[in-house]
Scaffold this motif. Structure first.
Motif, short mmCIF file in Angstrom:
data_model
loop_
_atom_site.label_atom_id
_atom_site.label_comp_id
_atom_site.label_asym_id
_atom_site.label_seq_id
_atom_site.Cartn_x
_atom_site.Cartn_y
_atom_site.Cartn_z
N GLU A 198 33.17 61.53 44.58
CA GLU A 198 34.35 62.38 44.80
C GLU A 198 34.43 63.52 43.80
N LEU B 188 34.51 67.52 44.65
CA LEU B 188 35.54 68.44 44.14
C LEU B 188 34.88 69.64 43.46
N ALA C 36 33.75 71.86 46.13
CA ALA C 36 34.92 72.52 46.74
C ALA C 36 35.38 73.68 45.87
N LEU D 204 36.37 63.93 54.82
CA LEU D 204 37.14 65.00 54.17
C LEU D 204 38.63 64.72 54.28
N TYR E 91 40.66 63.47 51.04
CA TYR E 91 41.36 64.57 50.37
C TYR E 91 42.59 65.07 51.12
N LYS F 82 43.30 70.87 53.74
CA LYS F 82 42.64 71.88 52.92
C LYS F 82 43.47 72.19 51.67
N LEU G 6 43.09 69.44 49.09
CA LEU G 6 41.78 69.53 48.46
C LEU G 6 41.75 70.65 47.44
#
Length: 111
Positions: free
Chosen positions: A9, A13, A16, A44, A48, A51, A54
């Motif tokens: 994870e 991140l 991301a 996803l 998370y 969007k 996240l």
């Protein structure tokens, strides 16, 4: 029965963060996230949320990894002026080596 996650994870991140920096929040689509993060759409959303969630998690990770250590250094430095000089010197060296400094005055002074 829930499936076991087969991805890190924290690494996701980090990817991301980079994707949001490259494309910008609004230009990053759900498909961009799936492709760029290397996880399925269901992973996803299951891990998370949406969007925005996240993005917030990626910002928190950036703060924890990049900002908090600097603040802790300032708070614990015996010579704050020397520590701040050290930080600026490190930023200057990165700039001279053309290492992108993400999140710091991005695009403000030209490229």
């Amino acid at each position: 029965m829930a499936r076991t996650k087969v991805f890190n994870e924290a690494e996701v991140l980090d990817r991301a963060m980079n994707l949001f920096w490259e494309k910008g929040y609004h230009a990053t689509s759900a498909q961009d996230l799936v492709d760029g993060l290397g996880i399925s759409r269901s992973s996803l959303y299951d891990t998370y949320g949406d969007k925005h969630s996240l993005f917030v998690m990626a910002l928190k990770r950036y703060r924890e990894e990049r900002i908090d250590p600097v603040i802790q250094g300032v708070n614990s430095a015996d010579d704050i002026e020397a520590y701040i000089r050290f930080i600026f010197e490190a930023v200057k060296e990165d700039a001279l080596r053309r290492i992108p400094i993400k999140g710091l005055f991005h695009g403000q002074f030209g490229s």
